[in-house]
Design an enzyme around this catalytic site. Structure first.
Site, PDB file in Angstrom:
ATOM      1  N   ASN A  62      -0.513  11.682  -0.031  1.00  0.00           N
ATOM      2  CA  ASN A  62       0.259  10.453  -0.229  1.00  0.00           C
ATOM      3  C   ASN A  62       0.946  10.470  -1.587  1.00  0.00           C
ATOM      4  O   ASN A  62       0.476  11.154  -2.488  1.00  0.00           O
ATOM      5  CB  ASN A  62      -0.690   9.244  -0.172  1.00  0.00           C
TER       6      ASN A  62
ATOM      7  N   LYS B 227      -5.780  -1.868  -2.960  1.00  0.00           N
ATOM      8  CA  LYS B 227      -6.957  -1.594  -2.115  1.00  0.00           C
ATOM      9  C   LYS B 227      -7.726  -2.892  -1.853  1.00  0.00           C
ATOM     10  O   LYS B 227      -8.194  -3.143  -0.749  1.00  0.00           O
ATOM     11  CB  LYS B 227      -7.883  -0.580  -2.792  1.00  0.00           C
TER      12      LYS B 227
ATOM     13  N   GLU C  14     -11.904   5.139  -7.051  1.00  0.00           N
ATOM     14  CA  GLU C  14     -10.615   5.411  -6.432  1.00  0.00           C
ATOM     15  C   GLU C  14      -9.717   6.224  -7.356  1.00  0.00           C
ATOM     16  O   GLU C  14      -9.529   5.865  -8.524  1.00  0.00           O
ATOM     17  CB  GLU C  14      -9.932   4.069  -6.100  1.00  0.00           C
ATOM     18  N   ASP C  15      -9.190   7.293  -6.823  1.00  0.00           N
ATOM     19  CA  ASP C  15      -8.156   8.076  -7.513  1.00  0.00           C
ATOM     20  C   ASP C  15      -8.573   8.573  -8.899  1.00  0.00           C
ATOM     21  O   ASP C  15      -7.772   8.567  -9.843  1.00  0.00           O
ATOM     22  CB  ASP C  15      -6.824   7.305  -7.534  1.00  0.00           C
TER      23      ASP C  15
ATOM     24  N   TYR D 225       0.865  -1.180   0.000  1.00  0.00           N
ATOM     25  CA  TYR D 225       0.000   0.000   0.000  1.00  0.00           C
ATOM     26  C   TYR D 225       0.900   1.227   0.000  1.00  0.00           C
ATOM     27  O   TYR D 225       2.089   1.127  -0.327  1.00  0.00           O
ATOM     28  CB  TYR D 225      -0.889  -0.126   1.257  1.00  0.00           C
TER      29      TYR D 225
ATOM     30  N   ARG E  91      -5.593  10.501 -11.125  1.00  0.00           N
ATOM     31  CA  ARG E  91      -4.980  11.155  -9.960  1.00  0.00           C
ATOM     32  C   ARG E  91      -4.576  10.068  -8.975  1.00  0.00           C
ATOM     33  O   ARG E  91      -5.242   9.812  -7.992  1.00  0.00           O
ATOM     34  CB  ARG E  91      -5.997  12.134  -9.338  1.00  0.00           C
TER      35      ARG E  91
ATOM     36  N   ASP F 183     -13.773   6.522  -2.217  1.00  0.00           N
ATOM     37  CA  ASP F 183     -12.842   6.388  -1.105  1.00  0.00           C
ATOM     38  C   ASP F 183     -12.137   7.697  -0.784  1.00  0.00           C
ATOM     39  O   ASP F 183     -11.909   8.024   0.378  1.00  0.00           O
ATOM     40  CB  ASP F 183     -11.821   5.319  -1.499  1.00  0.00           C
ATOM     41  N   ASP F 184     -11.795   8.458  -1.814  1.00  0.00           N
ATOM     42  CA  ASP F 184     -11.018   9.681  -1.602  1.00  0.00           C
ATOM     43  C   ASP F 184     -11.877  10.807  -1.040  1.00  0.00           C
ATOM     44  O   ASP F 184     -11.383  11.660  -0.304  1.00  0.00           O
ATOM     45  CB  ASP F 184     -10.363  10.106  -2.921  1.00  0.00           C
TER      46      ASP F 184
HETATM   47  O1  LIG Z   1      -4.248   5.194  -1.093  1.00  0.00           O
HETATM   48  C1  LIG Z   1      -4.029   5.845  -0.046  1.00  0.00           C
HETATM   49  O2  LIG Z   1      -3.050   5.651   0.664  1.00  0.00           O
HETATM   50  C2  LIG Z   1      -5.038   6.869   0.397  1.00  0.00           C
HETATM   51  C3  LIG Z   1      -5.784   7.379  -0.753  1.00  0.00           C
HETATM   52  O3  LIG Z   1      -6.851   6.918  -1.088  1.00  0.00           O
HETATM   53  C4  LIG Z   1      -5.124   8.374  -1.602  1.00  0.00           C
HETATM   54  O4  LIG Z   1      -4.125   8.973  -1.210  1.00  0.00           O
HETATM   55  O5  LIG Z   1      -5.616   8.547  -2.724  1.00  0.00           O
HETATM   56 MG   LIG Z   2      -7.190   7.132  -3.164  1.00  0.00          MG
END
Ligand SMILES: O=C([O-])CC(=O)C(=O)O
Ligand SMILES: [Mg+2]
Length: 591
Positions: free
Chosen positions: A447, A210, A282-283, A139, A192, A305-306
């Site tokens: 991150n 994830k 996600e992202d 991760y 992103r 999630d974000d």
């Molecule tokens: O993935 C991770 O560590 C947390 C998150 O969702 C991000 O930064 O987009």
């Molecule tokens: Mg994320």
């Protein structure tokens, strides 16, 4: 040469069930009214699809040197393995020794991915038993580097790739995936990736990582998890020029072309897997993330999630931090650097929680929260030029040009970094914050580590040991003036695995904000006195499966309360039920 064998215990549960709890009885039928057909139950979990040589190459069933004498006889494995038999514990010990020998985190990542491809149960055993050590490998931060170099380290595909080439055929593509019963999908379009920007098709590392956490931390069955990357091109010039890039070599599709592909995807998922499959966005980049969530949250079981996961974990951290600092949530003044998915998502959930606590209208509670973006403080005079998701945060104030001035003028009690840009909490910023607070709360959420707004050491040093600090990526404990400070990791990994588990065990069909508050409350309640005594605002990840069960139970309870749960009757003890449903990676005996 085809042999059949039963996996003991796997028939008992929607997720996975520890055989001992099945034997003990008292476990309710998890299928409820949606009990899978006998055909689904028998295939593929109860009969082997492989034997002999191919069994050793099937990661779902392979046990390597742990196959017993009887199994070696029954499944045509004689001679295909050296004579010794190792226990799973000894295999784990050997692999941990191997992994610890690698100095370079990316080498550890590659060796863990190879293990996942070779022996899935052993991979999860390692991850669960050594979660604090291995989380930074599978991760953030290492997964970020893996995505950047995905083309070069790519050996075998993981997950499902849906590109513009598959337009009009997405349902067929889904049917190519070997598993029929899917409970959780994590999907990205790679625009992103963490704070690293557009990594195009190479963002696949994120859904894969994830979902590994969904299994290890939240107890979903690996075969019920599906990582997906949607490839609409990339605007990353370096990747477009890179001869090893694995994605479409074109600039990103946008507008109608983009939304048509996404709509086909969303429809195909529902058609193929039903309405109870969780789709975690996600992202995605801001400009699509908010729109996709708004568009599909009323028709699908979706969760960003974000925006939402991060919000829930940060709210829990703030609530816990206030136990150390004193004061009510409604008395705080919040300042954010970054007004994108994470920033505005967190701000909204905090405002909701304050409204819930004080009964004040949301328009009022939002006024306790201020956001700074690349153009300075978000104020009402900027309203015309602001994107929609920023508008609720444009309060009456003089323009303020940057973060440092905003800290000096607003005198926040809590500073939250969610901009994806590293090193932005400078010495001056932290000192200004510390000059108006005895115990400033600092959350540097971006991150991976390279994008963190400041390091743990900087936060403690510049605040002279007074900061309550948490960050998105992990930092080691810091020695300052003879005292050890342990930073918290405010990462959505605390929330999404348990949150997803709660949705699945209740058969939820929609996500509501109250369910995010429920998750947050459950997480905050898991911080013990012992944790607080050490200055911690999150419980350690070593207890994450217990935490996930509590989060799942609270989320499921809320789903029942709101009438969006379809699994009836409601189990009485939801914590116990969640625990019983969790996948465990201990080897099964093959008859
Ligand atoms: O993935 C991770 O560590 C947390 C998150 O969702 C991000 O930064 O987009
Ligand atoms: Mg994320």
């Amino acid at each position: 040469m085809e042999s059949t064998f039963k996996e003991i215990g796997d028939r008992q549960s929607v997720l996975d069930l520890d055989p001992k709890s099945a034997v003990g009885g008292g476990v309710e039928d998890v299928y409820g009214e949606d009990r899978a057909t006998e055909d689904q139950l028998v295939t593929p979990w109860t009969f082997s699809v492989a034997s002999g040589y191919s069994l050793l190459r099937d990661p779902q069933y392979n046990k390597g040197l742990a196959f017993t004498e009887k199994e070696r006889d029954a499944h045509y494995l004689r001679g295909l393995l050296p004579p010794i038999i190792l226990s799973q514990q000894l295999q784990e010990k050997k692999l941990m020794q191997n992994i610890r020998q690698y100095q370079v985190p990316l080498q550890k990542y590659i060796s863990l991915m190879e293990l996942q491809e070779r022996n899935e149960r052993l991979f999860y055993k390692l991850l669960i038993d050594n979660v604090e050590e291995l989380l930074p490998v599978v991760y953030t931060p290492t997964v970020g580097e893996a995505c950047q170099k995905y083309g070069s380290i790519f050996k075998r595909p993981q997950g499902l790739y849906i590109s513009l080439k598959e337009k009009g055929k997405i349902l067929e593509v889904l049917k190519n995936w070997p598993e029929r019963t899917i409970q959780a999908i994590v999907v990205t379009d790679g625009e992103r990736i963490l704070g690293l920007g557009d990594l195009g098709c190479q963002g696949m590392g994120i859904p894969v990582g994830k979902l590994s956490l969904y299994t290890a931390l939240g107890g979903l069955r690996p075969s019920a998890c599906l990582p997906i990357t949607i490839d609409v091109g990339t605007n990353n010039e370096q990747l477009l020029k890179n001869e090893f890039y694995i994605g479409l070599r074109q600039r990103r599709a946008t507008g109608k072309e983009y939304y048509e592909l996404l709509h086909e995807f969303m429809s195909a998922v529902k058609q193929n897997y039903g309405e109870k499959v969780l789709i975690q966005f996600e992202d995605f980049a801001n400009h699509n993330a908010f729109e996709l969530l708004a568009k599909y949250r009323t028709t699908h079981l979706v969760f960003n999630d974000d925006i939402q996961g991060t919000a829930s974990v940060v709210l829990a951290g703030v609530v816990a931090a206030l136990k150390l600092v004193g004061g009510a949530l409604a008395e705080q003044k919040f300042l954010f650097l970054g007004a994108g998915e994470a920033g505005t998502g967190i701000a909204e959930l905090i405002a909701l929680e304050i409204s819930k606590q004080t009964k004040a209208p949301l328009e009022e509670t939002r006024k306790k929260i201020w956001l700074v973006d690349s153009k300075g403080l978000i104020v009402s005079s900027r309203k015309d030029s602001l994107q929609n998701f920023k508008k609720p945060w444009a309060h009456e104030h003089e323009p303020v040009k940057d973060l440092l001035d905003a800290v000096k003028v607003m005198k926040p009690t809590i500073l939250i970094g969610s901009s994806g840009v590293g090193k932005t909490f400078t010495k001056e910023v932290v000192e200004a914050l510390s000059s108006c607070n005895d115990k400033p709360i600092i959350m540097a959420l971006s991150n991976p580590t390279s994008q963190s707004e400041c390091t743990a050491e900087e936060a403690y040093t510049w605040s002279k040991g007074r900061a309550i600090f948490a960050s998105g990526s992990p930092f080691d404990p810091v020695e300052y003036n003879g005292k050890t400070y342990v930073p918290g990791q405010s990462n959505n990994a605390y929330i999404f695995p348990g949150f997803g588990l709660g949705l699945i065990i209740s058969g939820a069909i929609r996500v509501h904000d109250e369910m995010l508050l429920a998750a947050s409350e459950a997480l905050a309640s898991q911080v013990t006195k012992e944790n607080f005594d050490k200055g911690l605002i999150y419980p350690p990840f070593s207890t994450i499966r217990k935490i996930s069960a509590h989060i799942a139970a609270n989320v499921a309870a809320k789903a029942y309360e709101l009438g969006v749960a379809t699994r009836l009757p409601r189990p009485k003890d939801l914590v116990k039920y969640a625990e019983n449903c969790m996948y465990t990676p201990v080897y099964r005996n093959y008859r």
